[in-house]
Design an enzyme around this catalytic site. Sequence first.
Site, PDB file in Angstrom:
ATOM      1  N   ASP A 190       0.816  -1.227   0.000  1.00  0.00           N
ATOM      2  CA  ASP A 190       0.000   0.000   0.000  1.00  0.00           C
ATOM      3  C   ASP A 190       0.844   1.270   0.000  1.00  0.00           C
ATOM      4  O   ASP A 190       0.586   2.210  -0.760  1.00  0.00           O
ATOM      5  CB  ASP A 190      -0.916   0.052   1.234  1.00  0.00           C
ATOM      6  CG  ASP A 190      -1.980  -1.055   1.230  1.00  0.00           C
ATOM      7  OD1 ASP A 190      -2.463  -1.406   0.138  1.00  0.00           O
ATOM      8  OD2 ASP A 190      -2.306  -1.552   2.320  1.00  0.00           O
ATOM      9  N   ASP A 220      -7.184   1.924  10.825  1.00  0.00           N
ATOM     10  CA  ASP A 220      -5.947   2.696  10.877  1.00  0.00           C
ATOM     11  C   ASP A 220      -6.085   4.091  10.278  1.00  0.00           C
ATOM     12  O   ASP A 220      -5.415   5.021  10.697  1.00  0.00           O
ATOM     13  CB  ASP A 220      -4.818   1.924  10.203  1.00  0.00           C
ATOM     14  CG  ASP A 220      -4.360   0.745  11.060  1.00  0.00           C
ATOM     15  OD1 ASP A 220      -4.488   0.851  12.293  1.00  0.00           O
ATOM     16  OD2 ASP A 220      -3.912  -0.259  10.498  1.00  0.00           O
ATOM     17  N   SER A 247      -1.834 -10.281   4.898  1.00  0.00           N
ATOM     18  CA  SER A 247      -1.528  -8.901   5.254  1.00  0.00           C
ATOM     19  C   SER A 247      -1.155  -8.905   6.733  1.00  0.00           C
ATOM     20  O   SER A 247      -1.977  -9.248   7.587  1.00  0.00           O
ATOM     21  CB  SER A 247      -2.756  -8.032   4.996  1.00  0.00           C
ATOM     22  OG  SER A 247      -2.568  -6.786   5.602  1.00  0.00           O
ATOM     23  N   ARG A 280      -0.318   2.928  16.467  1.00  0.00           N
ATOM     24  CA  ARG A 280      -0.615   3.967  15.471  1.00  0.00           C
ATOM     25  C   ARG A 280      -0.424   5.393  15.973  1.00  0.00           C
ATOM     26  O   ARG A 280       0.144   6.229  15.266  1.00  0.00           O
ATOM     27  CB  ARG A 280      -2.035   3.786  14.902  1.00  0.00           C
ATOM     28  CG  ARG A 280      -2.270   2.444  14.198  1.00  0.00           C
ATOM     29  CD  ARG A 280      -1.167   2.071  13.261  1.00  0.00           C
ATOM     30  NE  ARG A 280      -1.510   0.937  12.409  1.00  0.00           N
ATOM     31  CZ  ARG A 280      -0.630   0.275  11.672  1.00  0.00           C
ATOM     32  NH1 ARG A 280       0.636   0.630  11.688  1.00  0.00           N
ATOM     33  NH2 ARG A 280      -1.011  -0.731  10.926  1.00  0.00           N
TER      34      ARG A 280
HETATM   35  N1  ARG Z   1      -7.840  -5.241  13.128  1.00  0.00           N
HETATM   36  C1  ARG Z   1      -6.704  -4.820  13.848  1.00  0.00           C
HETATM   37  C2  ARG Z   1      -6.866  -3.392  14.288  1.00  0.00           C
HETATM   38  O1  ARG Z   1      -7.573  -2.645  13.686  1.00  0.00           O
HETATM   39  C3  ARG Z   1      -5.396  -5.070  13.155  1.00  0.00           C
HETATM   40  C4  ARG Z   1      -5.229  -4.596  11.763  1.00  0.00           C
HETATM   41  C5  ARG Z   1      -3.861  -4.914  11.324  1.00  0.00           C
HETATM   42  N2  ARG Z   1      -3.595  -4.774   9.938  1.00  0.00           N
HETATM   43  C6  ARG Z   1      -3.132  -5.781   9.144  1.00  0.00           C
HETATM   44  N3  ARG Z   1      -2.849  -5.490   7.924  1.00  0.00           N
HETATM   45  N4  ARG Z   1      -3.034  -7.002   9.554  1.00  0.00           N
HETATM   46  O2  ARG Z   1      -6.315  -3.014  15.285  1.00  0.00           O
END
Ligand code: ARG
Length: 395
Positions: free
Chosen positions: A13, A122, A173, A92
């Site tokens: 990405d 995110d 991912s 984050r």
């Molecule tokens: N669903 C989780 C969150 O929003 C983790 C997302 C992580 N991203 C990934 N590409 N695995 O905190």
Amino acid sequence: MKKALVVYSGGLDTTVIIPVLKAEGYDEVHTVTVDVGQPASDIAQAAERAAILGAVHTTIDAKKEFAEDYCTVAMAMNADYFGYPLSTSIARPLIAKKAAEVALEKGPFDAVVHGCTGKGNDQFRLEFGLRLHVPHIPIKAPVRERNWTRSEEIEYAEKVGAPIGQSKDKIWSIDENLWGRSIEGGRLEEPNFAPPEEIFQWTASPLHAPDEPQTVIVDFQHGKPVALNGQELDSLSLITLANQLAGHNGIGRIDMMEDRMIGMKVRENYECPGATLLIRAHKELEGYVVTGAERKFKALVDQQWAELAYCGLWGDPLFDDLVAFSNQIQKRVTGKVWLQLYKGSLTVTGRESPYGLYSEAIASFDDSTTFSQSAMEGMVKAHGLSSLIYARLKE
Ligand code: ARG
């Protein structure tokens, strides 16, 4: 001259974004990768790819700060969002803060850019963090703007010759930091597809974990773990070791349905061995030193905190209030917890604290001097009075 700063992981990405920005007329593209405990190979790959694409790259090592100021707070708040210890969520805000520092140092920039899609959490967390620290810089999200799918991104990258290498055959991912690994995508999107062994990197399969149970002793000082098995460690080393010990024994695999901020249900897999171990130990010790009323109230505080942490709202007034309440409690969370790790199971086997509110004499079956049972008669008679009256009425 137009300048953009990309919050860069080196993954698909964020990599396709760089040629996109060039095509949009940005003359100078900077990238910043914030190290919160990703594999060293990811950090190196980000620098390489940025160089290939002619971006000015900065790597920031934020591991210590992440451990001290984020993971430690998550532990005190017994971080839990439907079984998820919030590993991606809590990183984050720090990534945004560090990226903002680079934006101020290497700027001025015409845009700060992130690679989040429009489906995840995110985008909320990162953009809030950026608006908090660099409100004057416009934010761009090219993947979201284009409504790009993964295959469209790959197609574009190939067309412009962007180095996405193995991202092409990587089905999963993955997001990784000191507090945990998250694995999504591919067939994991089918809620009834059993996670294949290959997705796990930090945890042994409970089937193949050691046949001998292992004891771990966690020492806490004011809510913060300070030693493992008697070895005093700073937060970063302690969490790293906790990951190894728990992972070795198959602890910390999580397979769950998660409710995202936008109301979407998704299937998520995590491995959070250290977080699972440390939160379990912390919760145990907390339960030993606080009253029943405090314990029940703290559970509500933790849940509210988890909600805000999931949304990335570090610095929100309620967030700070909840942490302040917790800090008052943590003053007494000092002592030791013994745990047994065995083939994916985690069992508390002992606890000890100078602030324990437990009295063996009062609780014991073998003592009649400290607390007289006969004093209870009247209190027990009054128990459930209105329930009894209601039951009579129903008759
Ligand atoms: N669903 C989780 C969150 O929003 C983790 C997302 C992580 N991203 C990934 N590409 N695995 O905190």
